[in-house]
Design a protein around this motif. Structure first.
Motif, PDB file in Angstrom:
ATOM      1  N   THR A 573       0.842  -1.205   0.000  1.00 43.72           N
ATOM      2  CA  THR A 573       0.000   0.000   0.000  1.00 43.72           C
ATOM      3  C   THR A 573       0.876   1.254   0.000  1.00 43.72           C
ATOM      4  OG1 THR A 573      -0.096   0.331   2.401  1.00 43.72           O
ATOM      5  CG2 THR A 573      -1.609  -1.285   1.455  1.00 43.72           C
ATOM      6  N   GLU A 574       0.257   2.400  -0.241  1.00 42.60           N
ATOM      7  CA  GLU A 574       0.984   3.671  -0.232  1.00 42.60           C
ATOM      8  C   GLU A 574       1.241   4.185   1.184  1.00 42.60           C
ATOM      9  OE1 GLU A 574      -1.249   6.495  -2.459  1.00 42.60           O
ATOM     10  OE2 GLU A 574      -0.741   5.629  -4.421  1.00 42.60           O
ATOM     11  N   LYS A 575       0.543   3.627   2.159  1.00 47.74           N
ATOM     12  CA  LYS A 575       0.553   4.191   3.506  1.00 47.74           C
ATOM     13  C   LYS A 575       1.952   4.353   4.112  1.00 47.74           C
ATOM     14  CE  LYS A 575      -1.814   3.895   7.986  1.00 47.74           C
ATOM     15  NZ  LYS A 575      -0.631   4.251   8.773  1.00 47.74           N
ATOM     16  N   PRO A 576       2.829   3.315   4.095  1.00 47.84           N
ATOM     17  CA  PRO A 576       4.153   3.509   4.701  1.00 47.84           C
ATOM     18  C   PRO A 576       4.939   4.671   4.089  1.00 47.84           C
ATOM     19  CG  PRO A 576       3.760   1.184   4.308  1.00 47.84           C
ATOM     20  CD  PRO A 576       2.655   1.935   3.614  1.00 47.84           C
ATOM     21  N   LEU A 577       4.851   4.820   2.768  1.00 42.36           N
ATOM     22  CA  LEU A 577       5.573   5.902   2.100  1.00 42.36           C
ATOM     23  C   LEU A 577       4.951   7.256   2.448  1.00 42.36           C
ATOM     24  CD1 LEU A 577       7.728   6.971   0.234  1.00 42.36           C
ATOM     25  CD2 LEU A 577       6.317   6.336  -1.730  1.00 42.36           C
ATOM     26  N   ARG A 578       3.634   7.336   2.413  1.00 41.80           N
ATOM     27  CA  ARG A 578       2.982   8.603   2.761  1.00 41.80           C
ATOM     28  C   ARG A 578       3.263   8.976   4.226  1.00 41.80           C
ATOM     29  NH1 ARG A 578      -0.251  10.728  -0.973  1.00 41.80           N
ATOM     30  NH2 ARG A 578      -1.082   9.417  -2.655  1.00 41.80           N
ATOM     31  N   ASP A 579       3.248   7.976   5.118  1.00 40.74           N
ATOM     32  CA  ASP A 579       3.548   8.232   6.531  1.00 40.74           C
ATOM     33  C   ASP A 579       4.975   8.733   6.701  1.00 40.74           C
ATOM     34  OD1 ASP A 579       1.021   7.457   7.225  1.00 40.74           O
ATOM     35  OD2 ASP A 579       1.588   5.497   8.030  1.00 40.74           O
ATOM     36  N   THR A 580       5.898   8.176   5.927  1.00 36.21           N
ATOM     37  CA  THR A 580       7.298   8.588   6.020  1.00 36.21           C
ATOM     38  C   THR A 580       7.485  10.011   5.506  1.00 36.21           C
ATOM     39  OG1 THR A 580       8.034   6.293   5.805  1.00 36.21           O
ATOM     40  CG2 THR A 580       9.663   8.003   5.332  1.00 36.21           C
ATOM     41  N   ILE A 581       6.834  10.338   4.405  1.00 37.51           N
ATOM     42  CA  ILE A 581       6.904  11.709   3.874  1.00 37.51           C
ATOM     43  C   ILE A 581       6.331  12.688   4.899  1.00 37.51           C
ATOM     44  CG2 ILE A 581       6.016  13.259   2.095  1.00 37.51           C
ATOM     45  CD1 ILE A 581       6.203  10.878   0.130  1.00 37.51           C
ATOM     46  N   ALA A 582       5.221  12.310   5.530  1.00 39.18           N
ATOM     47  CA  ALA A 582       4.625  13.171   6.562  1.00 39.18           C
ATOM     48  C   ALA A 582       5.570  13.327   7.748  1.00 39.18           C
ATOM     49  CB  ALA A 582       3.289  12.573   7.028  1.00 39.18           C
ATOM     50  N   PHE A 583       6.271  12.250   8.105  1.00 37.27           N
ATOM     51  CA  PHE A 583       7.239  12.281   9.202  1.00 37.27           C
ATOM     52  C   PHE A 583       8.367  13.267   8.896  1.00 37.27           C
ATOM     53  CE2 PHE A 583      11.190  10.401  11.032  1.00 37.27           C
ATOM     54  CZ  PHE A 583      10.878  10.533  12.385  1.00 37.27           C
ATOM     55  N   ILE A 584       8.841  13.255   7.650  1.00 37.00           N
ATOM     56  CA  ILE A 584       9.899  14.196   7.242  1.00 37.00           C
ATOM     57  C   ILE A 584       9.373  15.629   7.351  1.00 37.00           C
ATOM     58  CG2 ILE A 584      11.370  14.956   5.331  1.00 37.00           C
ATOM     59  CD1 ILE A 584      11.243  12.024   4.284  1.00 37.00           C
ATOM     60  N   GLY A 585       8.147  15.842   6.890  1.00 34.76           N
ATOM     61  CA  GLY A 585       7.544  17.170   6.978  1.00 34.76           C
ATOM     62  C   GLY A 585       7.432  17.658   8.410  1.00 34.76           C
TER      63      GLY A 585
END
Length: 601
Positions: A573-585
């Motif tokens: 799913t896209e969730k781990p990548l989206r969560d990681t991008i949000a974490f960087i933000g």
């Protein structure tokens, strides 16, 4: 003052290759031994791979040969990596390359004979010896793309030639390319590949940093056409092999061994290019504001947010950081870290002709080796933790698996390395209440861990995809085209926040990754997984570390999707990548707030 030669380096700054072969004679004897063994194997197996028992026997001999060749190849390649300019090392590596090609030619019939058997026989062999079951499963996936035995033999004979572009690239970069001094305010400064990447890119003084940038890229430009021709040759070889084997596209050919489909590959590039870019532009603006730069250029992106704060660190101090920061991984992992220092697994030296960057080589049956050019900057703690992440991974997987099963998919390969960077950062943040130190740690995570893996390598991947699309359509590339594509990607990501200075388009010349298939995007893929697992550990999940150790021990026995699932991450799913991008933000927001608080106080 020019860089010192390899023979002037203190021995404790170098790796101990005697753990592979204790003398040059032992190395030569190993070559004679493997050649004799291969002769015996060819005689014994030719025409005799007919049933499940003979399949198991053939794979056992193949395993023995691989183990012998890995030691021979690693020894030659590590000597060359330490001093690419050494003629003896060049000739030794060339000799080993030809040896490997010759042996592959002689043994090519084994794979052909295996794949010519009924699938039922191969399935029976899997039951007879479960240790080879995974190898056979992967072999069966390749069956539709297997060529006639004579064609396979011919391709194997060209093995050394297929690696020639990569060798030419390294020769151009590390042997022929000598950088001139550059001048700032009447003072002369030394420049080399390693000093640029380890020091000058991070230099706080903008005049020196930008002058070093201009001098570095001016020298690269002198070699752009030769390097582009070398790269194009490599690409055409890959395309030809892909077409010969009948793959629909070159992407299918290169992704097959990674055990992932095009969806995961494209998602990693597209989401980061579109959704991480706004966060990183905020970070670039923060750097510009903090350093009071009139404009932010590509040459300024690697500078520290607080360069006056970054402490110097010795090699011995780095050892203590490794032990403390990675203590969560357990006692056995800690013992491995001690061994890496005590037994000289790590090459710290800075000498003329040494390979650039950092890497870990993990020969089966010996122990891992790490190359790094130590600059005494505190951010080297993260670089070393990264490479020791690879070391710890293969230390555990090589111990738990046979040589066929030890190495995981390239898609997963950067997860253990970036995991160590995250653990180190968590440790540093947890053990300090100083807001300035906290800001330094977070900015280092952004500038080192995420910038390097989620930006630098991802931009390589976005550029690389454009290149492969041209090659797959039957086209070619040259220096002007590669420059155009690279500038296009840089400008798309950074927008009008960063001025892409002249020379930045030549960044494609710096990375060896382009000679390793679809490697660059896997850094962000691995870091996506490790970010999520490190959060499990940080959140106090009691099973997180134990799960991760089991993942490392599993080596290549499972696909990347299944390895990630073992660690509690669903990469379908896209969730781990989206969560990681949000974490960087979120981290960049913390940096903005900490910086504002420090200004106000």
């Amino acid at each position: 003052m020019s860089m010192i030669q390899r023979n002037e380096v203190a021995i404790d700054e170098t790796w101990n290759l005697e753990d592979i072969f204790n003398s040059e004679q032992a190395f030569e004897n190993a070559i004679i031994e493997v050649e004799m063994y291969v002769h015996q194997v060819v005689t014994a197996l030719t025409g005799n791979i007919t049933n499940a028992q003979s399949v198991v026997k053939a794979l056992a001999t193949n395993e023995t040969i691989n183990e012998k060749l890995v030691k021979i190849g690693t020894y030659a390649n590590l000597l060359l990596s330490g001093e690419q300019t050494n003629s003896d090392h060049q000739m030794r590596a060339a000799k080993v390359g030809q040896l490997a090609a010759t042996i592959a030619t002689k043994l090519s019939f084994v794979k052909s004979d295996l794949l010519a058997l009924d699938e039922a026989i191969l399935k029976e062999a899997q039951v007879l010896n479960p240790a080879v079951a995974n190898y056979i499963e992967k072999l069966l996936i390749q069956k539709p793309y297997q060529l006639h035995p004579e064609a396979e033999k011919a391709l194997a004979a060209f093995g050394a030639s297929f690696s020639a572009p990569y060798e030419l690239y390294n020769t151009t970069k590390l042997v022929d390319m000598n950088f001139p001094q550059f001048e700032v305010d009447g003072e002369q400064f030394q420049l080399s590949y390693n000093s640029f990447e380890g020091d000058w890119e991070l230099e706080a003084d903008p005049a020196k940093r930008r002058a070093a940038f201009d001098a570095f890229y001016k020298k690269l430009s002198d070699y752009q056409h030769t390097t582009a021709k070398t790269y194009n040759t490599h690409l055409k070889m890959e395309k030809t092999k892909s077409d010969l084997r009948g793959y629909p596209t070159i992407f299918d050919s290169l992704l097959q061994s990674q055990e992932v489909d095009r969806t995961l590959y494209d998602r990693q590039i597209d989401l980061i290019m579109n959704e991480l870019a706004p966060h990183m532009r905020r970070y670039a603006k923060l750097l510009q504001k903090t350093h009071e730069l009139e404009k932010m250029t590509f040459a300024d992106l690697k500078i520290s947010l607080d360069p006056s704060f970054e402490p110097k660190i010795t090699v011995e101090q780095s050892r203590q950081y490794m032990k403390e920061g990675l203590a969560v991984m357990g006692e056995d992992y800690g013992k491995m870290l001690d061994r890496s220092f005590d037994e000289r697994w790590i090459d710290f030296a800075q000498n003329a002709g040494k390979s650039t960057g950092a890497f870990c080589s993990s020969p089966y049956g010996v122990h891992p080796y790490v190359l790094i050019s130590w600059t005494s900057r505190m951010n080297e703690v993260f670089v070393l933790a990264h490479e020791l992440g690879h070391a710890g991974h293969f230390y555990l997987s090589n111990e738990a698996q046979n040589i066929f099963n030890a190495r995981p998919s390239l898609y997963f390969i950067e997860a253990p390395s970036t995991m160590n960077e995250m653990l180190m950062a968590n440790h540093l943040l947890k053990n300090s209440t100083d807001p300035r130190f906290k800001r330094w740690v977070i900015s280092t995570i952004i500038s080192r861990t995420y910038y390097h893996n989620f930006v630098t390598h991802l931009l390589e991947a976005a550029y690389q995809r454009k290149v492969y699309e041209i090659i797959d359509a039957g086209g070619n590339v040259n220096a002007p085209k590669l420059n155009e594509l690279k500038r296009e990607v840089l400008e798309q990501f950074w927008g009008d926040t960063v001025e892409v200075n002249d020379g930045a388009e030549l960044t494609w010349m710096r990375q060896p990754h382009y000679y390793m298939g679809l490697y660059p995007y896997t850094y962000s893929a691995g870091l996506t997984i490790s970010t999520q697992v490190s959060q499990r550990i940080l959140d106090g999940d009691e099973n997180a570390v134990a799960d991760w150790i089991e993942v490392l021990k599993s080596g290549g026995t499972k696909s990347p999707v299944d390895l990630a699932k073992m660690a509690g991450v669903d990469i379908t799913t896209e969730k781990p990548l989206r969560d990681t991008i949000a974490f960087i933000g979120e981290m960049i927001t913390q940096l903005e707030q900490l910086t504002e608080e420090m200004v106000l106080s």
